[in-house]
Design a protein around this motif. Structure first.
Motif, PDB file in Angstrom:
ATOM      1  N   VAL A 118     -11.705   7.273  -9.314  1.00  0.00           N
ATOM      2  CA  VAL A 118     -11.495   8.033  -8.075  1.00  0.00           C
ATOM      3  C   VAL A 118     -10.028   7.907  -7.660  1.00  0.00           C
ATOM      4  O   VAL A 118      -9.354   6.933  -8.008  1.00  0.00           O
ATOM      5  CB  VAL A 118     -12.398   7.529  -6.930  1.00  0.00           C
ATOM      6  N   ARG A 119      -9.549   8.880  -6.909  1.00  0.00           N
ATOM      7  CA  ARG A 119      -8.171   8.846  -6.419  1.00  0.00           C
ATOM      8  C   ARG A 119      -8.177   8.591  -4.923  1.00  0.00           C
ATOM      9  O   ARG A 119      -8.890   9.271  -4.177  1.00  0.00           O
ATOM     10  CB  ARG A 119      -7.454  10.150  -6.737  1.00  0.00           C
ATOM     11  N   LEU A 120      -7.405   7.606  -4.506  1.00  0.00           N
ATOM     12  CA  LEU A 120      -7.278   7.301  -3.084  1.00  0.00           C
ATOM     13  C   LEU A 120      -6.401   8.351  -2.428  1.00  0.00           C
ATOM     14  O   LEU A 120      -5.394   8.788  -3.010  1.00  0.00           O
ATOM     15  CB  LEU A 120      -6.667   5.915  -2.877  1.00  0.00           C
ATOM     16  N   VAL A 121      -6.790   8.774  -1.211  1.00  0.00           N
ATOM     17  CA  VAL A 121      -6.028   9.813  -0.509  1.00  0.00           C
ATOM     18  C   VAL A 121      -5.594   9.305   0.863  1.00  0.00           C
ATOM     19  O   VAL A 121      -6.188   8.387   1.427  1.00  0.00           O
ATOM     20  CB  VAL A 121      -6.861  11.111  -0.350  1.00  0.00           C
ATOM     21  N   ALA A 122      -4.556   9.939   1.385  1.00  0.00           N
ATOM     22  CA  ALA A 122      -4.032   9.568   2.707  1.00  0.00           C
ATOM     23  C   ALA A 122      -5.072   9.885   3.791  1.00  0.00           C
ATOM     24  O   ALA A 122      -5.909  10.771   3.634  1.00  0.00           O
ATOM     25  CB  ALA A 122      -2.733  10.315   2.983  1.00  0.00           C
ATOM     26  N   ARG A 123      -4.973   9.161   4.906  1.00  0.00           N
ATOM     27  CA  ARG A 123      -5.951   9.287   5.986  1.00  0.00           C
ATOM     28  C   ARG A 123      -5.980  10.706   6.571  1.00  0.00           C
ATOM     29  O   ARG A 123      -7.052  11.264   6.828  1.00  0.00           O
ATOM     30  CB  ARG A 123      -5.643   8.268   7.071  1.00  0.00           C
ATOM     31  N   ASP A 124      -4.806  11.327   6.745  1.00  0.00           N
ATOM     32  CA  ASP A 124      -4.791  12.663   7.326  1.00  0.00           C
ATOM     33  C   ASP A 124      -5.432  13.693   6.406  1.00  0.00           C
ATOM     34  O   ASP A 124      -6.087  14.634   6.853  1.00  0.00           O
ATOM     35  CB  ASP A 124      -3.363  13.070   7.703  1.00  0.00           C
ATOM     36  N   GLN A 125      -5.272  13.504   5.096  1.00  0.00           N
ATOM     37  CA  GLN A 125      -5.907  14.408   4.129  1.00  0.00           C
ATOM     38  C   GLN A 125      -7.423  14.270   4.192  1.00  0.00           C
ATOM     39  O   GLN A 125      -8.161  15.251   4.095  1.00  0.00           O
ATOM     40  CB  GLN A 125      -5.403  14.105   2.718  1.00  0.00           C
ATOM     41  N   CYS A 126      -7.890  13.049   4.363  1.00  0.00           N
ATOM     42  CA  CYS A 126      -9.327  12.784   4.477  1.00  0.00           C
ATOM     43  C   CYS A 126      -9.886  13.438   5.748  1.00  0.00           C
ATOM     44  O   CYS A 126     -10.959  14.037   5.736  1.00  0.00           O
ATOM     45  CB  CYS A 126      -9.564  11.280   4.483  1.00  0.00           C
ATOM     46  N   LEU A 127      -9.138  13.351   6.846  1.00  0.00           N
ATOM     47  CA  LEU A 127      -9.583  13.934   8.123  1.00  0.00           C
ATOM     48  C   LEU A 127      -9.636  15.454   8.058  1.00  0.00           C
ATOM     49  O   LEU A 127     -10.536  16.078   8.627  1.00  0.00           O
ATOM     50  CB  LEU A 127      -8.646  13.489   9.243  1.00  0.00           C
ATOM     51  N   ILE A 128      -8.683  16.063   7.350  1.00  0.00           N
ATOM     52  CA  ILE A 128      -8.663  17.522   7.229  1.00  0.00           C
ATOM     53  C   ILE A 128      -9.903  18.015   6.491  1.00  0.00           C
ATOM     54  O   ILE A 128     -10.522  19.010   6.880  1.00  0.00           O
ATOM     55  CB  ILE A 128      -7.379  17.980   6.505  1.00  0.00           C
ATOM     56  N   LYS A 129     -10.275  17.304   5.420  1.00  0.00           N
ATOM     57  CA  LYS A 129     -11.419  17.744   4.619  1.00  0.00           C
ATOM     58  C   LYS A 129     -12.743  17.385   5.263  1.00  0.00           C
ATOM     59  O   LYS A 129     -13.746  18.080   5.069  1.00  0.00           O
ATOM     60  CB  LYS A 129     -11.333  17.142   3.217  1.00  0.00           C
ATOM     61  N   MET A 130     -12.774  16.298   6.038  1.00  0.00           N
ATOM     62  CA  MET A 130     -14.044  15.839   6.630  1.00  0.00           C
ATOM     63  C   MET A 130     -13.868  15.654   8.134  1.00  0.00           C
ATOM     64  O   MET A 130     -13.853  14.526   8.643  1.00  0.00           O
ATOM     65  CB  MET A 130     -14.512  14.547   5.960  1.00  0.00           C
ATOM     66  N   VAL A 135       0.859  -1.184   0.000  1.00  0.00           N
ATOM     67  CA  VAL A 135       0.000   0.000   0.000  1.00  0.00           C
ATOM     68  C   VAL A 135       0.894   1.233   0.000  1.00  0.00           C
ATOM     69  O   VAL A 135       1.756   1.369   0.875  1.00  0.00           O
ATOM     70  CB  VAL A 135      -0.925   0.015   1.232  1.00  0.00           C
ATOM     71  N   PRO A 136       0.759   2.132  -0.982  1.00  0.00           N
ATOM     72  CA  PRO A 136       1.595   3.337  -1.009  1.00  0.00           C
ATOM     73  C   PRO A 136       1.466   4.131   0.292  1.00  0.00           C
ATOM     74  O   PRO A 136       0.371   4.251   0.857  1.00  0.00           O
ATOM     75  CB  PRO A 136       1.041   4.127  -2.198  1.00  0.00           C
ATOM     76  N   ALA A 137       2.577   4.683   0.762  1.00  0.00           N
ATOM     77  CA  ALA A 137       2.598   5.404   2.034  1.00  0.00           C
ATOM     78  C   ALA A 137       1.620   6.572   2.049  1.00  0.00           C
ATOM     79  O   ALA A 137       0.988   6.852   3.065  1.00  0.00           O
ATOM     80  CB  ALA A 137       4.020   5.882   2.330  1.00  0.00           C
ATOM     81  N   ARG A 138       1.499   7.271   0.927  1.00  0.00           N
ATOM     82  CA  ARG A 138       0.594   8.410   0.847  1.00  0.00           C
ATOM     83  C   ARG A 138      -0.574   8.127  -0.092  1.00  0.00           C
ATOM     84  O   ARG A 138      -1.170   9.052  -0.629  1.00  0.00           O
ATOM     85  CB  ARG A 138       1.356   9.645   0.370  1.00  0.00           C
ATOM     86  N   GLU A 139      -0.867   6.847  -0.266  1.00  0.00           N
ATOM     87  CA  GLU A 139      -1.938   6.447  -1.191  1.00  0.00           C
ATOM     88  C   GLU A 139      -1.670   7.064  -2.567  1.00  0.00           C
ATOM     89  O   GLU A 139      -0.579   6.917  -3.081  1.00  0.00           O
ATOM     90  CB  GLU A 139      -3.316   6.847  -0.639  1.00  0.00           C
ATOM     91  N   GLY A 140      -2.683   7.732  -3.170  1.00  0.00           N
ATOM     92  CA  GLY A 140      -2.457   8.413  -4.443  1.00  0.00           C
ATOM     93  C   GLY A 140      -2.807   7.609  -5.674  1.00  0.00           C
ATOM     94  O   GLY A 140      -2.801   8.147  -6.789  1.00  0.00           O
ATOM     95  N   GLU A 141      -3.092   6.316  -5.527  1.00  0.00           N
ATOM     96  CA  GLU A 141      -3.457   5.516  -6.697  1.00  0.00           C
ATOM     97  C   GLU A 141      -4.827   5.919  -7.225  1.00  0.00           C
ATOM     98  O   GLU A 141      -5.692   6.406  -6.491  1.00  0.00           O
ATOM     99  CB  GLU A 141      -3.488   4.029  -6.337  1.00  0.00           C
ATOM    100  N   THR A 142      -5.033   5.685  -8.507  1.00  0.00           N
ATOM    101  CA  THR A 142      -6.343   5.892  -9.119  1.00  0.00           C
ATOM    102  C   THR A 142      -7.059   4.555  -9.196  1.00  0.00           C
ATOM    103  O   THR A 142      -6.487   3.557  -9.661  1.00  0.00           O
ATOM    104  CB  THR A 142      -6.215   6.495 -10.528  1.00  0.00           C
ATOM    105  N   GLY A 143      -8.294   4.533  -8.724  1.00  0.00           N
ATOM    106  CA  GLY A 143      -9.093   3.315  -8.754  1.00  0.00           C
ATOM    107  C   GLY A 143     -10.396   3.530  -9.488  1.00  0.00           C
ATOM    108  O   GLY A 143     -10.645   4.609 -10.046  1.00  0.00           O
TER     109      GLY A 143
END
Length: 401
Positions: free
Chosen positions: A310-322, A280-288
């Motif tokens: 869709v693009r997978l994002v890192a957990r901290d980025q998800c928490l910042i936005k939501m 699993v990429p450390a900062r995600e970033g893959e397109t699914g």
């Protein structure tokens, strides 16, 4: 002798009702009407010959009352145990449908099909249609090696944006239906073996297996009987012990074990499961990609499955936005979205979030929850998925191959 006049009157009225009941005429040698001792009417269907071990029955009845969405299920006659024993002794299979009279007439047989071969076809002026279905195999079919490889994508529509899914493009895509005398669409499931499909736990938690059905090879939701599609019953419902019915993405994964092994075809093939040797990429970033029959942008049910990148994002980025979703975002979830505010919506629960590895589609997540805006989805935010890569042990322990 004392006469119970009320009983006599009831018997008279019952007999009068039966005398007035019209039994439709037909020319099908594989079908007969029969009245049970209880007074209930059934229609019995018999296979044209012995030696058939795989059955896909489809029956259409014409009724006097329009009922376009009704699906009923055939049953073994006289019972499943006796029917299968008869087949194994070299006899011909028999199934039956319970018939309900309407306006003093029974439903009339319109079409009888077995394994996509029309056995009988009758003319009827009635507008109402009832569908009856039943599929099963007596013994496990031979392996078809052409379709053994998982994650193989079929043909793709040449449409800009690529949101339309052509039939067979994602052959692991299947529909979960729920009900008994009539069934309705509930969620998306994905084929992962010949006996198992995977979906979200919140789609199946606490539901009896007898009420769940998987429609494999499904594409057109408006077409009740679809060539190459197969409706299969469920024998076992499995969800992790951590999942208690509360829709939390952390453990929102479930398995359905099918009643019998399925055939792999050009429309029905398995999706690759994530494995421990995939990183699993450390900062995600893959397109699914995610596909399903969920609501479209207008809040309407879709007839054909649609897919979105869709693009997978890192957990901290998800928490910042939501920030309000911090309770739902854990180490066993993954977030994904895109800049065009597209993504899975209501009706897409259970769908697979897939990523391409070594030219094969691999399952990374399962659609769990998304923010809502009124009666529609708010896809300007991320959708939260259950991270399948964090549940491999449980899946491997419970999958039936």
């Amino acid at each position: 002798m004392t006469i119970d006049w009320l009983t006599l009157l009831a018997l008279f009225l019952s007999a009068s009702s039966n005398w007035a009941l019209e039994i439709p005429k037909h020319n099908c040698s594989h079908f007969t009407y029969r009245q049970l001792p209880s007074g209930e009417w059934i229609g019995i269907f018999q296979a044209p010959n012995a030696g058939i071990l795989e059955f896909d029955w489809k029956v259409l009845f014409a009724t006097s009352v329009a009922n376009q969405d009704r699906i009923r299920f055939l049953k073994h006659f006289p019972s499943e145990e006796e029917n299968l024993a008869n087949i194994q002794r070299g006899g011909r299979a028999q199934v039956f449908a319970t018939l309900e009279e309407s306006e003093n007439t029974l439903p009339s047989l319109k079409t009888l099909m077995l394994n996509n071969v029309v056995l009988c076809s009758e003319y009827s002026s009635s507008k109402g249609i009832d569908f009856a279905l039943l599929s099963w195999v007596v013994q496990q079919p031979k392996i078809r090696t052409d379709f053994e490889e998982c994650g193989q994508e079929g043909f793709v529509a040449t449409q800009h944006g690529g949101d339309l899914v052509t039939r067979g493009q994602y052959p692991w895509l299947a529909a979960l239906l729920e009900g008994n005398s009539s069934i309705t669409y509930k969620c998306v499931v994905s084929v992962i073996s010949k006996r198992t499909v995977i979906t979200a736990a919140h789609c199946i938690y606490g539901k009896p297996a007898s009420q769940l059905w998987v429609y494999l090879g499904r594409h057109d939701r408006n077409q009740i009987l679809e060539d190459g599609a197969e409706l299969v019953g469920v024998s076992n419902v499995l969800t992790p012990l951590q999942y208690s019915g509360n829709p939390v993405p952390d453990s929102d994964v479930g398995l359905l074990v099918l009643k019998y092994p399925i055939w792999y075809t050009k429309y029905i093939q398995p999706l690759c499961l994530w494995s421990s040797d995939l990183s699993v990429p450390a900062r995600e970033g893959e397109t699914g990609s995610v596909a399903g029959w969920g609501f479209d942008r207008s809040g309407l049910k879709t007839r054909y499955p649609k897919a979105v990148s869709v693009r997978l994002v890192a957990r901290d980025q998800c928490l910042i936005k939501m920030k309000k979703a911090q309770y739902f975002i854990t180490e066993r979830t993954v977030c994904a979205g895109n800049s065009e505010s597209q993504g899975p919506c209501f009706g897409d629960s259970g769908a697979a979030l897939i990523v391409l590895r070594n030219n094969r589609w691999v399952m990374r997540g399962i659609v769990s929850i998304s923010p809502s805006r009124g009666e529609n989805c708010d896809l300007s935010n991320y959708v939260i998925y259950c991270d399948v890569s964090q549940h491999l042990g449980w899946i491997e322990q419970n999958i039936v191959k």
